[in-house]
Design a protein around this motif. Structure first.
Motif, PDB file in Angstrom:
ATOM      1  N   GLY A 120     -26.643  -3.369 -29.617  1.00  0.00           N
ATOM      2  CA  GLY A 120     -26.763  -1.942 -29.320  1.00  0.00           C
ATOM      3  C   GLY A 120     -25.533  -1.136 -29.677  1.00  0.00           C
ATOM      4  N   ASP A 121     -24.375  -1.508 -29.142  1.00  0.00           N
ATOM      5  CA  ASP A 121     -23.148  -0.749 -29.394  1.00  0.00           C
ATOM      6  C   ASP A 121     -22.772  -0.785 -30.869  1.00  0.00           C
ATOM      7  OD1 ASP A 121     -20.762   0.665 -28.768  1.00  0.00           O
ATOM      8  OD2 ASP A 121     -19.661  -1.210 -28.808  1.00  0.00           O
ATOM      9  N   THR A 122     -22.947  -1.943 -31.507  1.00  0.00           N
ATOM     10  CA  THR A 122     -22.593  -2.077 -32.921  1.00  0.00           C
ATOM     11  C   THR A 122     -23.469  -1.203 -33.803  1.00  0.00           C
ATOM     12  OG1 THR A 122     -21.924  -4.364 -32.507  1.00  0.00           O
ATOM     13  CG2 THR A 122     -22.290  -3.729 -34.792  1.00  0.00           C
ATOM     14  N   ILE A 123     -24.782  -1.283 -33.611  1.00  0.00           N
ATOM     15  CA  ILE A 123     -25.708  -0.494 -34.437  1.00  0.00           C
ATOM     16  C   ILE A 123     -25.506   1.003 -34.185  1.00  0.00           C
ATOM     17  CG2 ILE A 123     -28.142  -0.003 -34.866  1.00  0.00           C
ATOM     18  CD1 ILE A 123     -27.207  -2.647 -36.013  1.00  0.00           C
ATOM     19  N   ALA A 124     -25.287   1.374 -32.925  1.00  0.00           N
ATOM     20  CA  ALA A 124     -25.064   2.789 -32.607  1.00  0.00           C
ATOM     21  C   ALA A 124     -23.831   3.324 -33.330  1.00  0.00           C
ATOM     22  CB  ALA A 124     -24.911   2.963 -31.092  1.00  0.00           C
ATOM     23  N   SER A 125     -22.748   2.528 -33.348  1.00  0.00           N
ATOM     24  CA  SER A 125     -21.521   2.978 -34.007  1.00  0.00           C
ATOM     25  C   SER A 125     -21.693   3.072 -35.516  1.00  0.00           C
ATOM     26  CB  SER A 125     -20.375   2.009 -33.678  1.00  0.00           C
ATOM     27  OG  SER A 125     -20.073   2.035 -32.304  1.00  0.00           O
ATOM     28  N   VAL A 126     -22.305   2.035 -36.106  1.00  0.00           N
ATOM     29  CA  VAL A 126     -22.443   1.997 -37.564  1.00  0.00           C
ATOM     30  C   VAL A 126     -23.358   3.118 -38.056  1.00  0.00           C
ATOM     31  CG1 VAL A 126     -23.304   0.642 -39.506  1.00  0.00           C
ATOM     32  CG2 VAL A 126     -21.936  -0.464 -37.731  1.00  0.00           C
ATOM     33  N   PHE A 127     -24.551   3.225 -37.475  1.00  0.00           N
ATOM     34  CA  PHE A 127     -25.510   4.236 -37.927  1.00  0.00           C
ATOM     35  C   PHE A 127     -25.071   5.643 -37.501  1.00  0.00           C
ATOM     36  CE2 PHE A 127     -28.075   0.593 -38.718  1.00  0.00           C
ATOM     37  CZ  PHE A 127     -28.968   0.975 -39.715  1.00  0.00           C
ATOM     38  N   GLY A 128     -24.488   5.742 -36.301  1.00  0.00           N
ATOM     39  CA  GLY A 128     -24.037   7.053 -35.846  1.00  0.00           C
ATOM     40  C   GLY A 128     -22.928   7.619 -36.701  1.00  0.00           C
ATOM     41  N   SER A 129     -21.978   6.762 -37.117  1.00  0.00           N
ATOM     42  CA  SER A 129     -20.848   7.237 -37.907  1.00  0.00           C
ATOM     43  C   SER A 129     -21.204   7.476 -39.368  1.00  0.00           C
ATOM     44  CB  SER A 129     -19.683   6.233 -37.820  1.00  0.00           C
ATOM     45  OG  SER A 129     -20.086   4.968 -38.314  1.00  0.00           O
ATOM     46  N   THR A 130     -22.249   6.823 -39.857  1.00  0.00           N
ATOM     47  CA  THR A 130     -22.608   6.975 -41.279  1.00  0.00           C
ATOM     48  C   THR A 130     -23.735   7.978 -41.515  1.00  0.00           C
ATOM     49  OG1 THR A 130     -24.073   5.043 -41.084  1.00  0.00           O
ATOM     50  CG2 THR A 130     -21.831   4.656 -41.893  1.00  0.00           C
ATOM     51  N   MET A 131     -24.736   7.997 -40.612  1.00  0.00           N
ATOM     52  CA  MET A 131     -25.902   8.839 -40.852  1.00  0.00           C
ATOM     53  C   MET A 131     -26.190   9.854 -39.749  1.00  0.00           C
ATOM     54  SD  MET A 131     -28.634   6.192 -42.568  1.00  0.00           S
ATOM     55  CE  MET A 131     -28.740   5.168 -41.106  1.00  0.00           C
ATOM     56  N   GLY A 132     -25.435   9.756 -38.644  1.00  0.00           N
ATOM     57  CA  GLY A 132     -25.715  10.649 -37.515  1.00  0.00           C
ATOM     58  C   GLY A 132     -25.326  12.095 -37.779  1.00  0.00           C
ATOM     59  N   GLU A 133     -26.188  13.004 -37.400  1.00  0.00           N
ATOM     60  CA  GLU A 133     -25.919  14.438 -37.569  1.00  0.00           C
ATOM     61  C   GLU A 133     -26.077  15.218 -36.266  1.00  0.00           C
ATOM     62  OE1 GLU A 133     -28.327  16.010 -40.673  1.00  0.00           O
ATOM     63  OE2 GLU A 133     -27.426  14.775 -42.255  1.00  0.00           O
ATOM     64  N   ILE A 134     -27.029  14.787 -35.416  1.00  0.00           N
ATOM     65  CA  ILE A 134     -27.285  15.503 -34.159  1.00  0.00           C
ATOM     66  C   ILE A 134     -26.446  14.858 -33.057  1.00  0.00           C
ATOM     67  CG2 ILE A 134     -29.047  16.246 -32.515  1.00  0.00           C
ATOM     68  CD1 ILE A 134     -31.129  15.737 -34.731  1.00  0.00           C
ATOM     69  N   LYS A 135     -25.449  15.569 -32.568  1.00  0.00           N
ATOM     70  CA  LYS A 135     -24.564  14.996 -31.549  1.00  0.00           C
ATOM     71  C   LYS A 135     -25.106  15.268 -30.145  1.00  0.00           C
ATOM     72  CE  LYS A 135     -20.295  15.224 -34.246  1.00  0.00           C
ATOM     73  NZ  LYS A 135     -20.255  13.780 -34.474  1.00  0.00           N
ATOM     74  N   TRP A 136     -24.927  14.285 -29.261  1.00  0.00           N
ATOM     75  CA  TRP A 136     -25.229  14.516 -27.855  1.00  0.00           C
ATOM     76  C   TRP A 136     -24.256  15.565 -27.321  1.00  0.00           C
ATOM     77  CZ3 TRP A 136     -29.615  12.783 -25.988  1.00  0.00           C
ATOM     78  CH2 TRP A 136     -30.174  11.604 -26.465  1.00  0.00           C
ATOM     79  N   PRO A 137     -24.714  16.506 -26.493  1.00  0.00           N
ATOM     80  CA  PRO A 137     -23.847  17.593 -26.007  1.00  0.00           C
ATOM     81  C   PRO A 137     -22.583  17.064 -25.329  1.00  0.00           C
ATOM     82  CG  PRO A 137     -26.135  18.038 -25.442  1.00  0.00           C
ATOM     83  CD  PRO A 137     -26.100  16.643 -25.994  1.00  0.00           C
ATOM     84  N   GLY A 138     -21.443  17.552 -25.780  1.00  0.00           N
ATOM     85  CA  GLY A 138     -20.174  17.218 -25.151  1.00  0.00           C
ATOM     86  C   GLY A 138     -19.566  15.891 -25.570  1.00  0.00           C
ATOM     87  N   THR A 139     -20.183  15.177 -26.533  1.00  0.00           N
ATOM     88  CA  THR A 139     -19.650  13.876 -26.961  1.00  0.00           C
ATOM     89  C   THR A 139     -19.595  13.816 -28.483  1.00  0.00           C
ATOM     90  OG1 THR A 139     -21.712  12.635 -27.262  1.00  0.00           O
ATOM     91  CG2 THR A 139     -20.918  12.884 -25.005  1.00  0.00           C
ATOM     92  N   LYS A 140     -18.968  12.741 -28.985  1.00  0.00           N
ATOM     93  CA  LYS A 140     -18.940  12.479 -30.424  1.00  0.00           C
ATOM     94  C   LYS A 140     -20.085  11.562 -30.849  1.00  0.00           C
ATOM     95  CE  LYS A 140     -13.890  12.924 -30.714  1.00  0.00           C
ATOM     96  NZ  LYS A 140     -12.624  12.221 -31.055  1.00  0.00           N
ATOM     97  N   LYS A 141     -20.822  11.028 -29.879  1.00  0.00           N
ATOM     98  CA  LYS A 141     -21.925  10.108 -30.178  1.00  0.00           C
ATOM     99  C   LYS A 141     -23.142  10.894 -30.657  1.00  0.00           C
ATOM    100  CE  LYS A 141     -19.331   6.799 -28.604  1.00  0.00           C
ATOM    101  NZ  LYS A 141     -19.628   6.025 -27.423  1.00  0.00           N
TER     102      LYS A 141
END
Length: 519
Positions: free
Chosen positions: A431-452
């Motif tokens: 979970g944490d690994t996939i979230a970091s990899v995909f979030g940092s490479t393809m993520g565009e919509i940020k959760w309010p108040g965070t970088k995730k």
């Protein structure tokens, strides 16, 4: 972000107690409410620099998520062992839950006590929660169990005063509660079992874990005190370090372990490691993975050019180690969990020992380790110690170590509980690994108040569901009994918590997933 994190923790607490409702449920809810209010007092103290010790910056206090871990673990352990009819471990679960609540309450009282002006409403809430907890403990614990809880509290107070002074900026208050509370409980258990040794009672691998954890902590305290009076970077100090490590290991730790298991520890360990052919194959495979991890470290350092000394490894590069750890743990979980248990203890002892060598600049490898590991530092390594790799190992290992084997007649729990040993693999490794990899490479919509990112979290949930399906295919001991909705809810809540928490996710997420799956 703090409000959303708190809301997610409340959702987990209420979900657990919707399944397991007893007198401790009222205590847990009261503790959660008062921890929510006290958390803001701690945050204000940290911002104004009014806390007694120096805590890790760039994070909130984390009091609420940390306060609920140990009590919830005790509650779900108690229920599992009660259902299995194992009275001894049912009472052990009660002690764990009571100890966790008292430690969290103590930390809350500290925050309220040093806040100026005195927060009246928070004081009232803390008093009400404390009254409910003490009343429940009075009617639930025997005298010997009350003494045990107070012993852990006393050890926690002294350990906190020593380690938080010696290690500034290494922990948030919540992380200190989790780490030092766990070490205090382990130390008390070791003392208790050493004074009441009955030959043939207890599993040697459990004693091995207790002695290893206490041994490396005592070793660190000894050398910290010693090197305040002498320079640790000289060859004489380094020779003394290695000599005293051998003396303490062979003269204190080994005899202590011998008294507990009634066997020569070295012979027992050698026989255990090479007992079956499967273990030999696993040892060779793990040695190859360890060499691969070292290769990644050397390769990344070789890429660092002389003109870019401040270059840091990227998030994706650091996640290589998560993939390696998943590849390490999954075969052990499928083929030989006891062997994985002991191997993880040995690995933890080696990691902590190498951190001592790096921190004290022990020759001949101390300065080299400092240079090699500096590339992989992030904002969470703001103190004198580098702890993220140790937290990663703990996050993967704790579900294996805390799995209630005695309350699982066939070596596995029923329903979603069958996935408990895989909690670290699912929450951190996948979970944490996939979230970091995909979030940092393809993520565009940020959760309010965070970088995730929303994309990272959704991909993490989907990846963990696929991982559960693969576990069902390859591990015949796992039988979920149609508890798929609960597993999906557990994975989703923990993945959302990963997006909003500023605590060490490698440590926090596996424990919360384990709690949900055990419930």
């Amino acid at each position: 972000p703090v409000l959303v994190e708190s809301l997610l923790v409340f959702a987990i607490v209420l979900s657990v107690h919707a399944v397991v409702w007893d007198r401790f449920s009222w205590c847990a809810v009261a503790l959660a409410v008062q921890a929510f209010y006290v958390q803001f007092k701690w945050d204000r103290l940290l911002q104004l620099g009014g806390a007694v010790f120096q805590f890790r910056g760039a994070a909130n206090s984390g009091l609420l998520p940390a306060s609920m871990v140990i009590p919830l673990l005790g509650v779900v352990m108690k229920e599992r062992c009660r259902a299995a009819g194992i009275v001894y471990f049912e009472r052990f679960g009660v002690v764990v839950a009571s100890t966790g609540m008292l430690l969290a309450l103590f930390l809350s009282v500290i925050a309220v006590g040093i806040t100026k002006p005195v927060p009246t409403n928070t004081c009232i809430l803390t008093g009400i929660a404390g009254s409910i907890i003490i009343y429940t403990m009075k009617h639930s614990l025997a005298v010997s169990e009350v003494i045990e809880v107070l012993e852990v509290l006393l050890i926690f107070v002294y350990l906190s005063m020593i380690l938080l002074y010696l290690l500034p900026r290494c922990f948030t208050p919540g992380e200190a509660l989790l780490v030092l509370g766990g070490v205090s409980f382990v130390l008390n258990q070791l003392i208790k079992r050493s004074l009441n040794v009955i030959e043939g009672r207890g599993d040697p691998i459990d004693f091995f874990l207790l002695v290893a954890v206490v041994g490396v902590v005592l070793l660190g305290l000894f050398f910290t005190v010693l090197f305040t009076f002498m320079d640790s970077g000289t060859w004489i100090s380094s020779m003394f370090f290695h000599m005293m490590t051998a003396v303490l290991g062979l003269g204190v730790i080994m005899p202590w372990l011998y008294r507990l298991i009634q066997k020569n520890p070295l012979f027992w360990l050698f026989q255990f490691l090479f007992q079956t052919q499967t273990r030999l194959y696993l040892l060779v495979y793990w040695t190859f993975l360890a060499a691969s991890a070292c290769g990644v470290v050397f390769y990344q350092n070789a890429k660092r050019s002389s003109e870019s000394k401040k270059h840091q490894a990227s998030t994706i590069t650091r996640k290589y180690f998560h993939f390696i750890v998943v590849a390490t743990y999954v075969p052990g979980l499928i083929y030989d969990r006891q062997f994985l248990y002991v191997a993880a203890v040995l690995c933890l002892a080696v990691f902590i020992f190498l951190e001592y060598v790096r921190y004290f600049r022990i020759k001949p490898f101390g300065q080299t380790l400092r240079h090699l590991l500096s590339l992989f530092l992030d904002e969470r390594d703001s103190g004198p110690l580098i702890l993220t790799h140790i937290y990663l190992l703990l996050g993967m290992s704790l579900p294996v170590w805390l799995f209630p084997r005695s309350c699982a007649p066939k070596g596995t729990l029923s329903g979603a509980g069958a996935l408990v040993p895989y909690s670290g693999v699912l929450a951190v490794g996948v979970g944490d690994t996939i979230a970091s990899v995909f979030g940092s490479t393809m993520g565009e919509i940020k959760w309010p108040g965070t970088k995730k990112t929303f994309e990272g979290t959704m991909t993490a949930i989907f990846a963990q569901i696929i991982a559960v399906a693969l576990i069902l295919i390859f591990d015949s001991s796992v039988n979920l009994n149609a508890s798929y909705a609960w597993i999906l809810a557990s994975v989703s809540l923990v993945s959302l918590l990963e997006a909003y928490t500023t605590q060490i996710d490698n440590l926090l997420l596996p424990l919360y997933l384990q709690i949900m799956l055990m419930a």
